[in-house]
Scaffold this motif. Structure first.
Motif, PDB file in Angstrom:
ATOM      1  N   ALA A 243      14.429  -6.011  -8.880  1.00 41.55           N
ATOM      2  CA  ALA A 243      13.716  -6.664  -7.781  1.00 41.55           C
ATOM      3  C   ALA A 243      13.724  -8.162  -8.050  1.00 41.55           C
ATOM      4  O   ALA A 243      13.593  -8.596  -9.202  1.00 41.55           O
ATOM      5  CB  ALA A 243      12.286  -6.146  -7.670  1.00 41.55           C
ATOM      6  N   VAL A 244      13.869  -8.946  -6.996  1.00 49.25           N
ATOM      7  CA  VAL A 244      13.875 -10.400  -7.119  1.00 49.25           C
ATOM      8  C   VAL A 244      12.933 -10.978  -6.071  1.00 49.25           C
ATOM      9  O   VAL A 244      12.994 -10.596  -4.890  1.00 49.25           O
ATOM     10  CB  VAL A 244      15.290 -10.980  -6.929  1.00 49.25           C
ATOM     11  N   SER A 245      12.061 -11.883  -6.513  1.00 51.72           N
ATOM     12  CA  SER A 245      11.135 -12.565  -5.606  1.00 51.72           C
ATOM     13  C   SER A 245      11.033 -14.020  -6.005  1.00 51.72           C
ATOM     14  O   SER A 245      11.337 -14.403  -7.143  1.00 51.72           O
ATOM     15  CB  SER A 245       9.745 -11.929  -5.657  1.00 51.72           C
ATOM     16  N   ARG A 246      10.521 -14.847  -5.092  1.00 47.25           N
ATOM     17  CA  ARG A 246      10.443 -16.287  -5.334  1.00 47.25           C
ATOM     18  C   ARG A 246       9.146 -16.691  -6.033  1.00 47.25           C
ATOM     19  O   ARG A 246       9.029 -17.814  -6.514  1.00 47.25           O
ATOM     20  CB  ARG A 246      10.603 -17.028  -4.007  1.00 47.25           C
ATOM     21  N   ALA A 247       8.164 -15.798  -6.091  1.00 41.44           N
ATOM     22  CA  ALA A 247       6.917 -16.116  -6.787  1.00 41.44           C
ATOM     23  C   ALA A 247       7.185 -16.311  -8.279  1.00 41.44           C
ATOM     24  O   ALA A 247       8.129 -15.733  -8.832  1.00 41.44           O
ATOM     25  CB  ALA A 247       5.901 -14.998  -6.585  1.00 41.44           C
ATOM     26  N   PRO A 248       6.365 -17.118  -8.968  1.00 40.54           N
ATOM     27  CA  PRO A 248       6.512 -17.274 -10.413  1.00 40.54           C
ATOM     28  C   PRO A 248       6.386 -15.931 -11.130  1.00 40.54           C
ATOM     29  O   PRO A 248       5.692 -15.024 -10.656  1.00 40.54           O
ATOM     30  CB  PRO A 248       5.365 -18.218 -10.788  1.00 40.54           C
ATOM     31  N   LEU A 249       7.039 -15.827 -12.274  1.00 42.52           N
ATOM     32  CA  LEU A 249       7.104 -14.551 -12.991  1.00 42.52           C
ATOM     33  C   LEU A 249       5.720 -13.990 -13.310  1.00 42.52           C
ATOM     34  O   LEU A 249       5.498 -12.788 -13.198  1.00 42.52           O
ATOM     35  CB  LEU A 249       7.915 -14.730 -14.279  1.00 42.52           C
ATOM     36  N   ALA A 250       4.784 -14.836 -13.717  1.00 43.90           N
ATOM     37  CA  ALA A 250       3.447 -14.353 -14.086  1.00 43.90           C
ATOM     38  C   ALA A 250       2.791 -13.617 -12.916  1.00 43.90           C
ATOM     39  O   ALA A 250       2.106 -12.597 -13.111  1.00 43.90           O
ATOM     40  CB  ALA A 250       2.577 -15.517 -14.555  1.00 43.90           C
ATOM     41  N   GLU A 251       2.989 -14.117 -11.701  1.00 43.74           N
ATOM     42  CA  GLU A 251       2.402 -13.471 -10.531  1.00 43.74           C
ATOM     43  C   GLU A 251       3.076 -12.128 -10.267  1.00 43.74           C
ATOM     44  O   GLU A 251       2.415 -11.148  -9.897  1.00 43.74           O
ATOM     45  CB  GLU A 251       2.519 -14.384  -9.312  1.00 43.74           C
ATOM     46  N   LEU A 252       4.377 -12.078 -10.477  1.00 44.01           N
ATOM     47  CA  LEU A 252       5.100 -10.817 -10.275  1.00 44.01           C
ATOM     48  C   LEU A 252       4.660  -9.764 -11.288  1.00 44.01           C
ATOM     49  O   LEU A 252       4.430  -8.602 -10.932  1.00 44.01           O
ATOM     50  CB  LEU A 252       6.606 -11.047 -10.402  1.00 44.01           C
ATOM     51  N   LEU A 253       4.551 -10.166 -12.547  1.00 41.49           N
ATOM     52  CA  LEU A 253       4.208  -9.206 -13.597  1.00 41.49           C
ATOM     53  C   LEU A 253       2.780  -8.685 -13.445  1.00 41.49           C
ATOM     54  O   LEU A 253       2.507  -7.516 -13.739  1.00 41.49           O
ATOM     55  CB  LEU A 253       4.411  -9.836 -14.970  1.00 41.49           C
ATOM     56  N   ALA A 254       1.871  -9.540 -12.978  1.00 41.12           N
ATOM     57  CA  ALA A 254       0.498  -9.092 -12.757  1.00 41.12           C
ATOM     58  C   ALA A 254       0.444  -8.045 -11.651  1.00 41.12           C
ATOM     59  O   ALA A 254      -0.241  -7.021 -11.771  1.00 41.12           O
ATOM     60  CB  ALA A 254      -0.390 -10.284 -12.410  1.00 41.12           C
ATOM     61  N   PHE A 255       1.180  -8.278 -10.578  1.00 38.61           N
ATOM     62  CA  PHE A 255       1.199  -7.313  -9.484  1.00 38.61           C
ATOM     63  C   PHE A 255       1.925  -6.038  -9.907  1.00 38.61           C
ATOM     64  O   PHE A 255       1.513  -4.926  -9.556  1.00 38.61           O
ATOM     65  CB  PHE A 255       1.873  -7.945  -8.267  1.00 38.61           C
ATOM     66  N   LYS A 256       2.988  -6.184 -10.679  1.00 39.10           N
ATOM     67  CA  LYS A 256       3.719  -5.018 -11.188  1.00 39.10           C
ATOM     68  C   LYS A 256       2.799  -4.136 -12.021  1.00 39.10           C
ATOM     69  O   LYS A 256       2.817  -2.897 -11.904  1.00 39.10           O
ATOM     70  CB  LYS A 256       4.908  -5.487 -12.020  1.00 39.10           C
ATOM     71  N   ALA A 257       1.959  -4.751 -12.868  1.00 42.10           N
ATOM     72  CA  ALA A 257       1.023  -3.979 -13.680  1.00 42.10           C
ATOM     73  C   ALA A 257       0.000  -3.273 -12.803  1.00 42.10           C
ATOM     74  O   ALA A 257      -0.346  -2.109 -13.039  1.00 42.10           O
ATOM     75  CB  ALA A 257       0.327  -4.902 -14.683  1.00 42.10           C
ATOM     76  N   ARG A 258      -0.489  -3.970 -11.787  1.00 40.23           N
ATOM     77  CA  ARG A 258      -1.459  -3.354 -10.876  1.00 40.23           C
ATOM     78  C   ARG A 258      -0.874  -2.114 -10.216  1.00 40.23           C
ATOM     79  O   ARG A 258      -1.538  -1.078 -10.088  1.00 40.23           O
ATOM     80  CB  ARG A 258      -1.876  -4.359  -9.810  1.00 40.23           C
TER      81      ARG A 258
END
Length: 251
Positions: free
Chosen positions: A114-129
């Motif tokens: 998956a690729v998104s434009r948000a910073p990685l920290a925001e992606l990883l936090a949502f991924k964990a959720r």
């Protein structure tokens, strides 16, 4: 409890006769889909001139380094812009299908990303959720999203339209969904082989295939691609308590 659905009720023999008529149509669709898949595989490829660098959980990685030892890479263009409180609910619905498919796709020489434009920290936090395991990379520091026409800067809009799904069209958001396929050869060169956008991304939504078998179907308004009933899987009214492990995000 939902209301009953008014519908004709017939004898078993009548049902079998009408089911056979529908079966003929289904077979035609299956055969047409096979021909379409063959035509898709016959498309010419485009060699990528740029080996984009992404932020990943393992540090900066080039696109050519994200194939996980395989020749084919399937990228979900996931709508999640910088500063968003959470990822797009429809893209999340798509992504919910990835982990279950990953092992099977890997044995067909296909890696998932998956690729998104948000910073990685925001992606990883949502991924964990959401409890996902698939790889997710941030394109925040490169032009990947704009080059593949799934993120739009103000200057990309002309008379309220952007270039999306291979034509100029009105699009209300700065991020858009899509799926792109890449191939890496023995020399390490990466080729773009296919992309699909708009309702083409339904190919990833296996849930829809089952929903379409049922009497109520998608229960969406008209033929519009609304997905109004879809929620993040931890935001349905009957979601189990504690499903949102990270909290903080609004429905």
């Amino acid at each position: 409890m939902t209301a009953n659905i008014p519908h004709p009720v017939v004898t078993r023999d009548r049902w079998i006769a009408e089911r056979k008529t529908l079966l003929a149509q289904e077979k035609q669709l299956t055969q047409a889909r096979d021909r379409l898949a063959e035509a898709r595989r016959a498309l010419p490829w485009v060699r990528l001139e740029q080996d984009y660098v992404f932020d990943t959980a393992h540090g900066p990685r080039r696109l050519s380094e994200l194939f996980q030892g395989r020749r084919q890479l399937l990228v979900q263009h996931f709508m999640f812009g910088p500063g968003w409180e959470q990822g797009c609910k429809s893209c999340s619905f798509m992504a919910d299908h990835l982990d279950g498919m990953a092992a099977h796709l890997a044995h067909r020489d296909i890696a998932l990303l998956a690729v998104s434009r948000a910073p990685l920290a925001e992606l990883l936090a949502f991924k964990a959720r959401m409890g996902w395991r698939f790889d997710w990379a941030s394109s925040n520091g490169n032009d990947f999203n704009r080059d593949f026409h799934v993120s739009f800067a103000p200057e990309d809009r002309k008379d309220g339209e952007v270039y999306y799904n291979f034509h100029m069209t009105p699009f209300p958001k700065d991020e858009a969904p899509g799926i792109s396929i890449f191939y890496k050869d023995d020399a390490g060169d990466v080729f773009h082989t296919y992309s699909t956008f708009g309702r083409g991304v339904e190919v990833m939504m296996g849930t829809y295939n089952l929903v379409d078998l049922t009497p109520k179907g998608r229960d969406e308004a008209g033929l519009a691609y609304t997905m109004e009933w879809v929620r993040h899987h931890d935001r349905y009214e009957d979601a189990p308590a504690g499903a949102a492990c990270c909290g903080g995000a609004k429905a």
